[in-house]
Design a protein around this motif. Structure first.
Motif, short mmCIF file in Angstrom:
data_model
loop_
_atom_site.label_atom_id
_atom_site.label_comp_id
_atom_site.label_asym_id
_atom_site.label_seq_id
_atom_site.Cartn_x
_atom_site.Cartn_y
_atom_site.Cartn_z
N ILE A 200 85.43 71.83 60.73
CA ILE A 200 86.72 70.51 60.77
C ILE A 200 87.38 70.83 62.85
O ILE A 200 87.45 70.51 63.03
N LEU A 201 87.20 72.63 62.89
CA LEU A 201 87.99 71.56 63.92
C LEU A 201 86.72 70.93 65.14
O LEU A 201 86.74 70.63 65.86
N ALA A 202 85.13 71.53 65.16
CA ALA A 202 84.05 70.73 65.91
C ALA A 202 84.32 69.24 65.39
O ALA A 202 84.15 68.56 66.63
N ILE A 203 84.54 68.44 64.42
CA ILE A 203 84.62 67.10 64.38
C ILE A 203 86.23 67.13 65.02
O ILE A 203 86.09 65.49 65.75
N ALA A 204 86.95 67.20 64.96
CA ALA A 204 88.37 67.31 64.80
C ALA A 204 88.43 67.65 66.83
O ALA A 204 89.03 66.23 67.31
N ILE A 205 87.71 68.23 67.69
CA ILE A 205 87.96 68.09 68.89
C ILE A 205 86.68 66.73 69.24
O ILE A 205 87.02 66.19 70.22
N ALA A 206 86.00 66.55 68.78
CA ALA A 206 84.28 65.42 68.97
C ALA A 206 85.90 64.38 68.84
O ALA A 206 86.01 63.62 69.76
N VAL A 207 86.22 63.81 67.95
CA VAL A 207 86.48 63.07 67.72
C VAL A 207 87.78 62.14 68.56
O VAL A 207 88.18 61.49 69.02
N GLU A 208 88.54 63.55 68.57
CA GLU A 208 89.48 63.63 69.48
C GLU A 208 89.56 63.43 70.70
O GLU A 208 90.38 63.00 71.57
N ALA A 209 88.42 64.06 70.98
CA ALA A 209 88.23 63.84 72.38
C ALA A 209 87.70 62.88 73.36
O ALA A 209 88.04 62.32 74.17
N GLU A 210 87.38 62.44 72.20
CA GLU A 210 86.93 60.59 72.39
C GLU A 210 87.88 59.85 73.15
O GLU A 210 87.97 58.87 73.58
N VAL A 211 88.88 59.71 72.16
CA VAL A 211 90.20 59.11 72.00
C VAL A 211 90.69 59.16 73.10
O VAL A 211 91.17 58.50 73.84
N PHE A 212 90.71 60.93 73.05
CA PHE A 212 91.42 60.88 74.86
C PHE A 212 90.83 60.37 75.85
O PHE A 212 91.13 59.97 76.86
N TYR A 213 90.14 60.49 75.81
CA TYR A 213 88.87 60.12 76.70
C TYR A 213 89.18 58.44 76.91
O TYR A 213 89.50 58.29 78.74
N TYR B 289 90.53 100.04 48.74
CA TYR B 289 90.79 98.66 49.07
C TYR B 289 89.66 98.09 48.94
O TYR B 289 88.78 98.43 49.91
N ALA B 290 89.54 97.43 48.34
CA ALA B 290 88.60 96.24 48.88
C ALA B 290 88.82 94.84 49.16
O ALA B 290 89.69 94.45 49.13
N TYR B 291 87.90 94.85 51.13
CA TYR B 291 88.32 94.14 52.48
C TYR B 291 87.65 92.49 51.16
O TYR B 291 86.37 92.97 51.65
N VAL B 292 88.24 91.01 51.50
CA VAL B 292 87.10 90.43 51.64
C VAL B 292 87.88 89.36 52.12
O VAL B 292 88.37 88.98 52.98
N LEU B 293 86.30 89.02 53.45
CA LEU B 293 85.71 88.18 54.53
C LEU B 293 85.78 86.56 53.94
O LEU B 293 84.72 86.33 53.45
N PRO B 294 86.20 85.95 53.80
CA PRO B 294 85.97 84.97 53.44
C PRO B 294 85.12 84.02 54.43
O PRO B 294 85.77 83.16 55.05
N ILE B 295 84.14 84.01 54.54
CA ILE B 295 82.94 83.41 55.06
C ILE B 295 83.07 81.87 55.63
O ILE B 295 83.23 81.39 55.94
N GLU B 296 83.31 81.64 53.67
CA GLU B 296 83.18 79.80 53.75
C GLU B 296 83.99 79.41 54.24
O GLU B 296 84.05 78.05 55.19
N VAL B 297 85.75 79.72 54.39
CA VAL B 297 86.72 79.03 55.10
C VAL B 297 86.59 79.03 56.47
O VAL B 297 86.74 78.51 56.86
N ILE B 298 86.20 80.35 57.03
CA ILE B 298 85.71 80.60 58.11
C ILE B 298 85.23 79.36 59.19
O ILE B 298 85.09 78.54 59.87
N LEU B 299 83.79 79.33 58.15
CA LEU B 299 82.66 78.37 58.26
C LEU B 299 83.37 77.03 58.44
O LEU B 299 83.28 75.90 59.03
N PHE B 300 84.04 76.62 57.31
CA PHE B 300 84.71 74.99 56.79
C PHE B 300 85.50 74.94 57.86
O PHE B 300 85.40 73.68 58.66
#
Length: 191
Positions: A17-30, A2-13
């Protein structure tokens, strides 16, 4: 073999996305709750990781339920960043818009559920708002007295439990989703 594929681009995206969401939502919660910056970042991180895991679970459930042509398009777009075969080019933007709206609603519900779970597990970890807000139990009791019904619907539970938390989560998700949308638009322009 079997060939395994690691979707690096999806993981980085997903990490971006998590970094953007955490930063923005943390500011709103603050701004909305009486939390320190560190507490708002921790709170936002917990909710966003929880909603990200739930979103991926929903994605894998949906891809098993969708018809073959939609399943191929969805998997191809998520993992390869292009559509498998654009048979009807007019339906692609509407399909993406529907997916975005469903994802936004799903994330809001998951994050509110995460808030309720955090509130039950660690009451000191959940932001406390003003005390004059009617509690869920009081709203449930008053609804029983008025209508005689024992059940309470989801929207009443969301609003009556703590409307400030609900509004803060909606505002935070609106800002983070808007910024993520702009990020994807900029990426689309650069390609």
């Amino acid at each position: 073999m079997y060939a395994y594929v690691l979707p690096i681009e999806v993981i980085l995206f997903q990490l971006v996305i998590l970094a953007i969401a955490i930063a923005v939502e943390a500011e709103v919660f603050y701004d909305r709750f009486s939390l320190t910056r560190r507490q708002s970042i921790e709170y936002s991180t917990l909710l966003n990781v929880f909603s990200s895991i739930a979103s991926w679970i929903l994605f894998f459930i949906l891809q098993g339920v969708l018809p073959e042509f939609l399943r191929l398009e969805l998997i191809s777009y998520v993992f390869l960043n292009h559509f498998y075969r654009a048979v009807n080019a007019l339906s692609i933007p509407s399909f993406l818009m529907i997916c975005g709206i469903v994802n936004f609603i799903f994330v809001c519900i998951v994050e509110f559920s995460g808030t309720l779970i955090l509130q039950r597990l660690a009451p000191s970890a959940v932001p406390v708002t003003t005390p004059q807000i009617p509690s869920y139990q009081a709203a449930k009791a008053s609804k029983k007295k008025r209508s005689g019904k024992k059940e309470i619907n989801l929207m009443t539970a969301l609003v009556m439990s703590d409307p400030h938390k609900t509004i803060a989560i909606l505002i935070a998700n609106t800002f983070s989703s808007g910024l993520i949308f702009l990020f994807f638009c900029l990426l689309g322009l650069l390609k």
